[in-house]
Scaffold this motif. Structure first.
Motif, mmCIF file in Angstrom:
data_model
loop_
_atom_site.group_PDB
_atom_site.id
_atom_site.type_symbol
_atom_site.label_atom_id
_atom_site.label_comp_id
_atom_site.label_asym_id
_atom_site.label_seq_id
_atom_site.Cartn_x
_atom_site.Cartn_y
_atom_site.Cartn_z
ATOM 1 N N LEU A 113 0.826 -1.203 0.000
ATOM 2 C CA LEU A 113 0.000 0.000 0.000
ATOM 3 C C LEU A 113 0.866 1.261 0.000
ATOM 4 O O LEU A 113 0.549 2.244 -0.683
ATOM 5 C CB LEU A 113 -0.927 0.002 1.215
ATOM 6 N N SER A 114 1.962 1.236 0.744
ATOM 7 C CA SER A 114 2.848 2.402 0.794
ATOM 8 C C SER A 114 3.466 2.675 -0.568
ATOM 9 O O SER A 114 3.607 3.839 -0.981
ATOM 10 C CB SER A 114 3.946 2.180 1.841
ATOM 11 N N ALA A 115 3.825 1.612 -1.276
ATOM 12 C CA ALA A 115 4.428 1.777 -2.607
ATOM 13 C C ALA A 115 3.458 2.445 -3.572
ATOM 14 O O ALA A 115 3.856 3.290 -4.380
ATOM 15 C CB ALA A 115 4.867 0.416 -3.141
ATOM 16 N N ARG A 116 2.174 2.077 -3.491
ATOM 17 C CA ARG A 116 1.193 2.653 -4.410
ATOM 18 C C ARG A 116 0.775 4.063 -3.993
ATOM 19 O O ARG A 116 0.549 4.926 -4.848
ATOM 20 C CB ARG A 116 -0.054 1.757 -4.491
ATOM 21 N N ALA A 117 0.691 4.304 -2.711
ATOM 22 C CA ALA A 117 0.291 5.628 -2.237
ATOM 23 C C ALA A 117 1.430 6.638 -2.339
ATOM 24 O O ALA A 117 1.192 7.843 -2.435
ATOM 25 C CB ALA A 117 -0.201 5.551 -0.801
ATOM 26 N N GLY A 118 2.656 6.144 -2.303
ATOM 27 C CA GLY A 118 3.804 7.040 -2.364
ATOM 28 C C GLY A 118 4.177 7.624 -1.018
ATOM 29 O O GLY A 118 4.897 8.621 -0.944
ATOM 30 N N ALA A 119 3.678 7.016 0.057
ATOM 31 C CA ALA A 119 3.984 7.457 1.422
ATOM 32 C C ALA A 119 3.717 6.288 2.355
ATOM 33 O O ALA A 119 3.069 5.311 1.967
ATOM 34 C CB ALA A 119 3.142 8.669 1.808
ATOM 35 N N ASP A 120 4.205 6.391 3.579
ATOM 36 C CA ASP A 120 4.033 5.298 4.522
ATOM 37 C C ASP A 120 2.569 5.151 4.933
ATOM 38 O O ASP A 120 1.966 6.089 5.458
ATOM 39 C CB ASP A 120 4.890 5.523 5.770
ATOM 40 N N VAL A 121 2.023 3.970 4.695
ATOM 41 C CA VAL A 121 0.653 3.654 5.092
ATOM 42 C C VAL A 121 0.720 2.776 6.332
ATOM 43 O O VAL A 121 1.386 1.736 6.330
ATOM 44 C CB VAL A 121 -0.098 2.927 3.961
ATOM 45 N N ALA A 122 0.041 3.191 7.389
ATOM 46 C CA ALA A 122 0.004 2.407 8.621
ATOM 47 C C ALA A 122 -1.046 1.310 8.498
ATOM 48 O O ALA A 122 -2.163 1.557 8.038
ATOM 49 C CB ALA A 122 -0.307 3.305 9.813
ATOM 50 N N VAL A 123 -0.695 0.095 8.893
ATOM 51 C CA VAL A 123 -1.603 -1.050 8.821
ATOM 52 C C VAL A 123 -1.674 -1.702 10.199
ATOM 53 O O VAL A 123 -0.645 -2.063 10.776
ATOM 54 C CB VAL A 123 -1.120 -2.086 7.777
ATOM 55 N N ALA A 124 -2.892 -1.842 10.719
ATOM 56 C CA ALA A 124 -3.116 -2.517 11.996
ATOM 57 C C ALA A 124 -4.113 -3.640 11.789
ATOM 58 O O ALA A 124 -5.137 -3.453 11.129
ATOM 59 C CB ALA A 124 -3.631 -1.532 13.045
ATOM 60 N N LEU A 125 -3.808 -4.820 12.334
ATOM 61 C CA LEU A 125 -4.692 -5.977 12.208
ATOM 62 C C LEU A 125 -5.476 -6.189 13.497
ATOM 63 O O LEU A 125 -4.984 -5.916 14.590
ATOM 64 C CB LEU A 125 -3.883 -7.243 11.906
ATOM 65 N N GLY A 126 -6.693 -6.680 13.341
ATOM 66 C CA GLY A 126 -7.520 -7.033 14.489
ATOM 67 C C GLY A 126 -8.078 -8.427 14.296
ATOM 68 O O GLY A 126 -8.352 -8.848 13.161
ATOM 69 N N LEU A 127 -8.244 -9.163 15.389
ATOM 70 C CA LEU A 127 -8.784 -10.508 15.308
ATOM 71 C C LEU A 127 -10.302 -10.470 15.421
ATOM 72 O O LEU A 127 -10.856 -9.639 16.138
ATOM 73 C CB LEU A 127 -8.198 -11.375 16.426
ATOM 74 N N PRO A 128 -11.000 -11.355 14.706
ATOM 75 C CA PRO A 128 -12.465 -11.379 14.797
ATOM 76 C C PRO A 128 -12.908 -11.788 16.192
ATOM 77 O O PRO A 128 -12.239 -12.583 16.869
ATOM 78 C CB PRO A 128 -12.867 -12.428 13.755
ATOM 79 N N GLU A 129 -14.026 -11.234 16.617
ATOM 80 C CA GLU A 129 -14.560 -11.551 17.928
ATOM 81 C C GLU A 129 -16.033 -11.906 17.797
ATOM 82 O O GLU A 129 -16.716 -11.478 16.880
ATOM 83 C CB GLU A 129 -14.401 -10.360 18.878
ATOM 84 N N MET A 130 -16.505 -12.681 18.734
ATOM 85 C CA MET A 130 -17.910 -13.073 18.728
ATOM 86 C C MET A 130 -18.387 -13.158 20.168
ATOM 87 O O MET A 130 -17.667 -13.636 21.044
ATOM 88 C CB MET A 130 -18.085 -14.423 18.020
ATOM 89 N N VAL A 131 -19.589 -12.691 20.424
ATOM 90 C CA VAL A 131 -20.126 -12.701 21.781
ATOM 91 C C VAL A 131 -20.180 -14.111 22.343
ATOM 92 O O VAL A 131 -19.926 -14.351 23.520
ATOM 93 C CB VAL A 131 -21.532 -12.062 21.799
ATOM 94 N N GLU A 132 -20.487 -15.085 21.482
ATOM 95 C CA GLU A 132 -20.617 -16.463 21.940
ATOM 96 C C GLU A 132 -19.326 -17.032 22.506
ATOM 97 O O GLU A 132 -19.327 -18.066 23.158
ATOM 98 C CB GLU A 132 -21.074 -17.379 20.801
ATOM 99 N N ALA A 133 -18.187 -16.352 22.251
ATOM 100 C CA ALA A 133 -16.900 -16.876 22.692
ATOM 101 C C ALA A 133 -16.859 -17.112 24.197
ATOM 102 O O ALA A 133 -16.140 -17.976 24.689
ATOM 103 C CB ALA A 133 -15.779 -15.924 22.283
ATOM 104 N N GLU A 134 -17.633 -16.338 24.971
ATOM 105 C CA GLU A 134 -17.627 -16.500 26.416
ATOM 106 C C GLU A 134 -18.219 -17.852 26.829
ATOM 107 O O GLU A 134 -17.865 -18.407 27.858
ATOM 108 C CB GLU A 134 -18.408 -15.357 27.068
ATOM 109 N N ALA A 135 -19.150 -18.366 26.029
ATOM 110 C CA ALA A 135 -19.823 -19.606 26.404
ATOM 111 C C ALA A 135 -19.354 -20.796 25.586
ATOM 112 O O ALA A 135 -19.657 -21.935 25.921
ATOM 113 C CB ALA A 135 -21.336 -19.440 26.238
ATOM 114 N N GLY A 136 -18.622 -20.545 24.515
ATOM 115 C CA GLY A 136 -18.233 -21.615 23.620
ATOM 116 C C GLY A 136 -16.735 -21.747 23.467
ATOM 117 O O GLY A 136 -15.953 -21.102 24.150
ATOM 118 N N GLU A 137 -16.345 -22.586 22.540
ATOM 119 C CA GLU A 137 -14.926 -22.893 22.314
ATOM 120 C C GLU A 137 -14.595 -22.688 20.840
ATOM 121 O O GLU A 137 -15.248 -23.251 19.960
ATOM 122 C CB GLU A 137 -14.640 -24.338 22.715
ATOM 123 N N SER A 138 -13.582 -21.898 20.575
ATOM 124 C CA SER A 138 -13.109 -21.727 19.206
ATOM 125 C C SER A 138 -12.263 -22.926 18.811
ATOM 126 O O SER A 138 -11.450 -23.415 19.604
ATOM 127 C CB SER A 138 -12.277 -20.458 19.075
#
Length: 271
Positions: A113-138
């Motif tokens: 993305l930085s190469a195409r934009a021509g400047a430093d692009v910040a990238v942050a990843l997040g993990l998916p979450e689900m309410v059921e996780a408290e009662a269930g097992e991934s």
């Protein structure tokens, strides 16, 4: 040329099957700014463009799918913006690319993305979450090798007839493709059952085997329900999928054995 008319926007384009950074289409900011009397070298403002991505996936070093949300922050003083459809196609080109770590995937996206934009692009990843996780097992954290991405293979499914349990399992790694457009469909599966304990490794391999399958959301859920019912023999079974949005709509099919109470309507972060 690098004008919107030269991009893939508004055109029918096949979804990529291999990683390709060249899909990213940069558009100079200067032309649009000239129309409002703003020069790139004397901006009267500060700011950035923040993108939120909800359909990001790649493979780990052993072939198991990984999913994440992502935030891309493009500084407004970058010489180029990135056309949105090209970014979507680029992100989908990562679906079959292997990375040794989440950080390696993040770095690759930031570099491209930085190469195409021509400047430093910040990238942050997040993990998916689900309410059921408290009662269930991934079941997603298993360190297993996977190489089968379709067609759906119910032979992976098995259960331990000596262990009768009641539990809730879920996975964020469901992906299939629209049978009409070929677009990838992303979803999380919530599985509640009573009966012989379902073997986790086989269940995960089975769900990942939908990755290249062409089927409507509702059809995929019915196939999952029927296969688990046949191969694992639970006495009670509920299968629900939380799919990400298409055209402002998210679909959440639910199928269960008769007499099962309807699940509470919940939303996971990718929706």
């Amino acid at each position: 040329m690098n004008t919107p008319q030269d991009s893939s926007l508004g055109r029918e384009v096949a979804y990529p099957s291999q990683y390709d950074a060249g899909l990213l289409f940069p558009i100079p900011r200067a032309a649009g700014r000239a129309e409002i009397g703003v020069a790139d070298d004397a901006l009267p403002f500060i700011g950035h463009d923040r993108w939120q991505a909800y359909e990001l996936s790649w493979l780990d070093a052993r072939g198991k799918p990984c999913v994440a949300t992502a935030t891309f922050t493009v500084p407004c003083d970058s010489p180029h913006l990135v056309e949105s459809k090209s970014l979507k196609l680029y992100l989908n080109s990562l679906n079959s690319e292997r990375f040794n770590s989440d950080e390696a995937a993040r770095e690759r996206i930031a570099i491209d993305l930085s190469a195409r934009a021509g400047a430093d692009v910040a990238v942050a990843l997040g993990l998916p979450e689900m309410v059921e996780a408290e009662a269930g097992e991934s079941i997603d954290a298993q360190d297993i090798e996977i190489s089968d991405y379709g067609p759906p293979n119910p032979s992976y499914l098995s259960s331990d007839q000596a262990q009768i349990v009641e539990e809730l399992l879920f996975s964020h790694l469901l992906k299939s493709n629209c049978p009409v457009t070929g677009q990838p469909d992303w979803g999380s599966v919530v599985l509640a059952y009573r009966g012989p304990r379902i073997e986790r490794t086989g269940l995960l391999r089975y769900l990942v085997s939908f990755r290249e399958h062409a089927g409507f959301h509702e059809q995929c859920v019915e196939r999952i329900f029927q296969d688990i019912l046949t191969f694992c023999q639970p006495s009670q079974l509920s299968v629900e999928a939380h799919y990400t949005r298409r055209g402002g709509l998210d679909i959440n099919p639910w199928r269960a054995t008769p007499g099962t109470e309807s699940p509470i309507a919940l939303r996971e972060v990718r929706q």
